[in-house]
Design a protein around this motif. Structure first.
Motif, PDB file in Angstrom:
ATOM      1  N   PRO A 126     -19.681  57.251 107.487  1.00  0.00           N
ATOM      2  CA  PRO A 126     -18.395  57.293 106.771  1.00  0.00           C
ATOM      3  C   PRO A 126     -17.264  57.831 107.636  1.00  0.00           C
ATOM      4  O   PRO A 126     -16.116  57.394 107.503  1.00  0.00           O
ATOM      5  N   ALA A 127     -17.565  58.784 108.513  1.00  0.00           N
ATOM      6  CA  ALA A 127     -16.518  59.339 109.363  1.00  0.00           C
ATOM      7  C   ALA A 127     -15.978  58.269 110.312  1.00  0.00           C
ATOM      8  O   ALA A 127     -14.757  58.159 110.528  1.00  0.00           O
ATOM      9  N   PHE A 128     -16.877  57.470 110.886  1.00  0.00           N
ATOM     10  CA  PHE A 128     -16.428  56.397 111.777  1.00  0.00           C
ATOM     11  C   PHE A 128     -15.670  55.331 111.004  1.00  0.00           C
ATOM     12  O   PHE A 128     -14.689  54.767 111.504  1.00  0.00           O
ATOM     13  N   ALA A 129     -16.102  55.063 109.785  1.00  0.00           N
ATOM     14  CA  ALA A 129     -15.380  54.097 108.952  1.00  0.00           C
ATOM     15  C   ALA A 129     -13.960  54.573 108.671  1.00  0.00           C
ATOM     16  O   ALA A 129     -13.014  53.772 108.662  1.00  0.00           O
ATOM     17  N   GLU A 130     -13.787  55.874 108.468  1.00  0.00           N
ATOM     18  CA  GLU A 130     -12.450  56.418 108.245  1.00  0.00           C
ATOM     19  C   GLU A 130     -11.600  56.311 109.507  1.00  0.00           C
ATOM     20  O   GLU A 130     -10.384  56.052 109.431  1.00  0.00           O
ATOM     21  N   ILE A 131     -12.214  56.486 110.670  1.00  0.00           N
ATOM     22  CA  ILE A 131     -11.484  56.336 111.933  1.00  0.00           C
ATOM     23  C   ILE A 131     -10.990  54.900 112.088  1.00  0.00           C
ATOM     24  O   ILE A 131      -9.843  54.652 112.479  1.00  0.00           O
ATOM     25  N   VAL A 132     -11.858  53.928 111.784  1.00  0.00           N
ATOM     26  CA  VAL A 132     -11.466  52.524 111.888  1.00  0.00           C
ATOM     27  C   VAL A 132     -10.352  52.196 110.904  1.00  0.00           C
ATOM     28  O   VAL A 132      -9.375  51.508 111.235  1.00  0.00           O
ATOM     29  N   ALA A 133     -10.471  52.707 109.674  1.00  0.00           N
ATOM     30  CA  ALA A 133      -9.436  52.455 108.666  1.00  0.00           C
ATOM     31  C   ALA A 133      -8.102  53.080 109.082  1.00  0.00           C
ATOM     32  O   ALA A 133      -7.037  52.478 108.901  1.00  0.00           O
TER      33      ALA A 133
END
Length: 343
Positions: free
Chosen positions: A215-222
């Motif tokens: 989820p943390a990486f997904a937030e970075i991408v978003a």
């Protein structure tokens, strides 16, 4: 000869029959028609331009056809490896990639908006996410194989589909970027020409496993996507502006009660010192004029020599007459005898 009879006159000319003395004879004279241009060289130039244009269109069609065959083979191979894209029509997807390919020298494929709008309207399956995923897989495969030319045009197709999805359709998208009338339209045209939509979608495809598991990486991408599209979507609000620090009340009172009085006292002390120095100089001058006592060592009964002021401009006279006076102890252990000159 029969061959001569079958020859046709060039375009833009007509054959007339000359009549002389009631007898008619077919001479085959070539007379320009009224619709023929008066400058033959212009007609030749226009014909050459038309021929060049036809050759260019034929070459571009051949290039699009090669691109279509290449993309169809790649999509058919890569889509079969994924269960979500194995039902994608590779031929239709490849045809869309070839049809939307920008014209030579154009910054983007906005000049192909008629073909793009028509295809997306007649083939709504092209708007499915499975088609975009198949194109992403094909683009990644072409980049891995160092076939950058094909990969760029596949990313361009991804960019077109993602931009249409972002703007709610192909018609609103091209209405905004073909004739932009607002600042957002200009920004959208720039983002579309730089293929930002396609690049972001391809990055999300490449990192899809990390995005799904972290989820943390997904937030970075978003967050990265929001920053890239901030000019058209409106970025996050700017950080609050820091107000300058103001001195507290006790600091202001400290300044007024301590610093200011000290400054005033210093100024007063300086003025007083100057005044005392001036006054001291004046006293010294007065002593020189009236008379100066001469110190004697202790126990010495000699008279004090006193200088008296000159009488009417004459030279000063020394007098040895000293009145009876008391001795007083001064600084440094010396005794001083003060006398006043007698009449």
């Amino acid at each position: 000869d029969d061959d001569d009879d079958d020859d046709e006159p060039p375009a833009g000319t007509t054959t007339t029959t000359a009549t002389t003395g009631g007898a008619s004879s077919s001479e085959g004279a070539e007379v320009p028609s009224s619709s023929a241009p008066k400058a033959p060289h212009k007609m030749m130039n226009s014909g050459a331009e038309d021929s060049t244009s036809r050759l260019g269109e034929a070459a571009l069609d051949a290039t699009r056809d090669r691109l279509r065959r290449t993309v169809e083979a790649v999509v058919a191979r890569t889509a079969a490896q994924n269960t979500t894209t194995n039902e994608v029509d590779a031929g239709l997807v490849a045809f869309f990639v070839a049809a939307q390919r920008r014209d030579p020298g154009a910054p983007c494929n906005a000049s192909r908006h008629v073909e793009i709008i028509d295809l997306l309207a007649k083939r709504p399956t092209l708007r499915d996410d499975a088609v975009t995923a198949a194109l992403c897989a094909a683009a990644a495969d072409r980049f891995d194989e160092k076939d950058n030319d094909t990969a760029i045009f596949v990313v361009e197709a991804i960019n077109t589909l993602e931009a249409c999805r972002h703007e709610g359709g192909a018609l609103p998208l091209f209405a905004a970027i073909c004739t932009p009338t607002t600042e957002r339209g200009e920004a959208l045209r720039d983002v579309y020409a730089r293929q930002v939509f396609g690049q972001l979608r391809l990055k999300r495809h490449v990192y899809r496993n990390l995005v799904a598991s972290d989820p943390a990486f997904a937030e970075i991408v978003a967050d990265h996507e929001r920053k890239e599209l901030a000019t058209i979507d409106g970025g996050p609000p700017p950080p609050p502006r820091q107000q300058p620090r103001r001195a507290s009340a006790w600091r202001r009172w400290l300044v007024w009660c301590v610093v200011v009085p000290c400054g005033l006292a210093a100024i007063a002390y300086g003025g007083l010192s100057v005044s005392l120095a001036v006054h001291r100089k004046r006293l010294d001058r007065a002593d020189d004029t009236v008379g100066v006592a001469t110190p004697f060592p202790p126990g010495d009964a000699a008279a004090t020599v006193v200088k008296t002021p000159p009488a009417m401009g004459g030279p000063a006279e020394e007098s040895s007459e000293v009145s009876e006076g008391a001795r007083s102890k001064g600084r440094g252990g010396k005794r001083w005898r003060w006398g006043i000159a007698s009449d």
